[in-house]
Design a protein around this motif. Structure first.
Motif, PDB file in Angstrom:
ATOM      1  N   ILE A 139     -19.749 -22.061 -12.712  1.00  9.35           N
ATOM      2  CA  ILE A 139     -20.390 -23.390 -13.875  1.00  9.35           C
ATOM      3  C   ILE A 139     -20.290 -24.582 -12.996  1.00  9.35           C
ATOM      4  O   ILE A 139     -21.060 -25.626 -13.077  1.00  9.35           O
ATOM      5  N   ALA A 140     -19.123 -24.898 -12.025  1.00 13.00           N
ATOM      6  CA  ALA A 140     -19.134 -26.274 -11.345  1.00 13.00           C
ATOM      7  C   ALA A 140     -20.425 -26.521 -10.527  1.00 13.00           C
ATOM      8  O   ALA A 140     -20.604 -27.481 -10.401  1.00 13.00           O
ATOM      9  N   GLY A 141     -21.017 -25.104 -10.138  1.00 13.45           N
ATOM     10  CA  GLY A 141     -22.026 -25.494  -9.303  1.00 13.45           C
ATOM     11  C   GLY A 141     -23.178 -25.936 -10.145  1.00 13.45           C
ATOM     12  O   GLY A 141     -24.361 -26.429  -9.647  1.00 13.45           O
ATOM     13  N   ASN A 142     -23.275 -26.047 -11.536  1.00 13.31           N
ATOM     14  CA  ASN A 142     -24.106 -26.710 -12.507  1.00 13.31           C
ATOM     15  C   ASN A 142     -24.381 -28.113 -12.224  1.00 13.31           C
ATOM     16  O   ASN A 142     -25.470 -28.765 -12.490  1.00 13.31           O
ATOM     17  N   ILE A 143     -23.279 -28.850 -11.654  1.00 17.55           N
ATOM     18  CA  ILE A 143     -23.489 -30.199 -11.254  1.00 17.55           C
ATOM     19  C   ILE A 143     -24.648 -30.419 -10.327  1.00 17.55           C
ATOM     20  O   ILE A 143     -25.501 -31.436 -10.126  1.00 17.55           O
TER      21      ILE A 143
ATOM     22  N   GLY B  44     -23.868 -34.360 -16.264  1.00 17.50           N
ATOM     23  CA  GLY B  44     -25.001 -35.219 -16.211  1.00 17.50           C
ATOM     24  C   GLY B  44     -24.374 -36.649 -16.160  1.00 17.50           C
ATOM     25  O   GLY B  44     -24.885 -37.408 -15.382  1.00 17.50           O
ATOM     26  N   SER B  45     -23.320 -37.040 -16.871  1.00 12.96           N
ATOM     27  CA  SER B  45     -22.866 -38.384 -16.667  1.00 12.96           C
ATOM     28  C   SER B  45     -22.191 -38.521 -15.564  1.00 12.96           C
ATOM     29  O   SER B  45     -22.467 -39.747 -14.841  1.00 12.96           O
ATOM     30  N   LEU B  46     -21.584 -37.554 -14.835  1.00 13.43           N
ATOM     31  CA  LEU B  46     -21.082 -37.553 -13.540  1.00 13.43           C
ATOM     32  C   LEU B  46     -22.159 -37.952 -12.390  1.00 13.43           C
ATOM     33  O   LEU B  46     -21.935 -38.646 -11.537  1.00 13.43           O
ATOM     34  N   VAL B  47     -23.268 -37.207 -12.623  1.00  7.76           N
ATOM     35  CA  VAL B  47     -24.371 -37.476 -11.550  1.00  7.76           C
ATOM     36  C   VAL B  47     -24.762 -38.936 -11.704  1.00  7.76           C
ATOM     37  O   VAL B  47     -24.958 -39.500 -10.802  1.00  7.76           O
ATOM     38  N   ASP B  48     -25.028 -39.367 -13.147  1.00  7.99           N
ATOM     39  CA  ASP B  48     -25.477 -40.699 -13.102  1.00  7.99           C
ATOM     40  C   ASP B  48     -24.714 -41.669 -12.623  1.00  7.99           C
ATOM     41  O   ASP B  48     -25.234 -42.810 -12.414  1.00  7.99           O
TER      42      ASP B  48
END
Length: 455
Positions: free
Chosen positions: A120-124, A62-66
């Motif tokens: 799991i990387a797909g959860n981004i 979530g931090s990466l997305v933000d």
């Protein structure tokens, strides 16, 4: 169709293809490991790896997305999965076939961990998508857009098990990985052509410097009246949902053959698709917080009722209603978060919710299986339960499992009624209503697009 809607549909289709391929890898490696090792424990460990990693990585993702462009993060997600699957293909190529037949083989588990890390990387992407709904879709149409996101999940469920089963039967894991690499490569190229106009970050956001900031995320969730209670209510629902993870297959297979059970789940998965399309058509109404809880009340009532008779018919009918309504609950939660959480923190809040909620199911799944096996099944075969209620409820191993479902439904109904009458529910409803837009005067929405009205 407006440019933003066109962009949304492009990202949605891209997400559908990538989601199908990632879940195909997950299902395929589970099928393949069981066929190679004949170890139920090994397949259980694979599910455990997925759930634990999902819970641990949610806030970080979530931090990466933000702190980065959302489409860039989607490309990064696909690129990370591509790299991990390519490494797994290398392990596959250099490992003798007999090494994969030993459930204690280091090479086997290196292969599995690489693949599950790619999944799991797909959860981004799953965290970035609802934040893109916030950016691309007007407030009056977000509930409908979230319904289409639910439809994508339903199509993924419907197609994944079929594709993975066929590919594993044809060529083991090699064909699965080659197809995955091709689809992910196309996804990366396509996303490079998609432009999303994201708002400029605030000075406070820039000052954060991209750190994960768990404490700040928790403070933000606590700062929205009732939001933390909603997250933990959803986690409690997932806690009870772990019962399904552990027992549903055993219960269904006690009633029908494995082939019939597989076909039935293919049919039931259409409920998820229909539910998502219904939301896209009619929306969620003006009170999604209340709708979320009312849907949960119906869901737990279904869980309470379908096991009362030992028959596949009430099970199938109940589970179809369940699958039909789950998209409403998920879309309602996303719509609430998109309204009450600032865009710059939505990735971390979605990630936080994912971590808290996903951490609940494994605990129940691991605990309920031995409890059911060693207490409830004997209780309903020749124990006190069989003597007390066996006359109308029935006796046997399947009735022991059924009793667990009934008790789970009772707990779910009680928890939902308590939440409906709680102060956090009223405060969150009020907070949501404070910023409700005038739907009649809003710009073009998903509904207008679907009914071919001019924007």
């Amino acid at each position: 169709m407006s440019g933003d809607l066109r962009t949304f549909y492009q990202i949605l289709i891209n997400t559908l293809l990538v989601s199908v391929i990632n879940f195909t890898v997950w299902f395929a490696v589970t099928f393949w490991v069981y066929l190679e090792t004949r170890s139920v424990f090994a397949t259980g460990v694979i599910s455990g790896i997925f759930l634990v990693l999902t819970a641990l990585t949610g806030i970080w993702f979530g931090s990466l997305v933000d702190h980065h462009r959302r489409t860039l993060m989607m490309q990064f997600s696909a690129g990370a999965s591509f790299t991990l699957y390519l490494a797994a293909l290398g392990v596959w190529a250099v490992t003798p076939a007999e090494a994969f037949q030993d459930p204690a083989s280091v090479r086997l588990w290196a292969f599995v961990v690489l693949l599950m890390s790619g999944v799991i990387a797909g959860n981004i992407r799953t965290i970035a998508l609802p934040t893109l709904v916030t950016i691309l879709i007007d407030e009056s149409g977000r509930d409908r857009a979230n319904g289409l996101v639910g439809t994508v999940s339903g199509v993924t469920m419907l197609t994944t098990s079929v594709i993975s089963g066929l590919l594993v039967a044809m060529d083991g894991m090699r064909s699965v990985l080659i197809l995955a690499l091709a689809v992910l490569g196309l996804s990366i190229v396509h996303l490079g052509t998609v432009t999303v106009r994201e708002p400029a970050p605030s000075p406070e956001h820039v000052a954060e410097g991209g750190r994960v900031d768990l404490r700040g995320t928790v403070r933000l969730v606590q700062g929205v009246p009732g939001l933390m209670a909603l997250v933990f209510f959803s986690a409690f629902n997932n806690l009870l949902g772990g019962v399904f993870m552990a027992l549903m297959d055993a219960y269904g297979l006690s009633l029908v053959s494995v082939r019939a059970w597989g076909v039935l789940w293919g049919v039931l998965s259409t409920g998820f698709i229909v539910g998502g399309l219904l939301i896209a058509r009619v929306g969620l109404g003006a009170r999604p917080v209340r709708l979320l809880l009312l849907v949960n009340l119906v869901l737990w009532t279904v869980v309470l009722l379908f096991p009362l008779k030992s028959s596949i018919i009430p099970l199938a009918a109940g589970m179809y209603v369940y699958m039909l309504l789950v998209p409403f609950a998920e879309a309602a939660e996303q719509t609430i978060l998109q309204r009450v959480v600032p865009l710059e923190r939505q990735g971390r809040v979605f990630g936080f919710a994912q971590s808290v909620e996903q951490a609940a199911s494994p605990a129940t799944a691991f605990l309920i299986s031995p409890i059911t096996q060693f207490f409830f099944i004997p209780f309903m075969i020749d124990g006190a339960g069989a003597r007390a209620i066996g006359g109308w409820f029935g006796t046997g191993a399947d009735r022991g499992i059924a009793l667990v479902f009934v008790l789970t439904g009772v707990l779910g109904v009680i928890a939902t009624v308590i939440m409906l009458n709680s102060r956090p529910y009223r405060r969150l409803s009020a907070r949501y209503a404070e910023s409700t837009p005038d739907r009649a005067d809003g710009p073009a929405t998903i509904a207008r697009v679907m009914t071919a009205e001019a924007p």
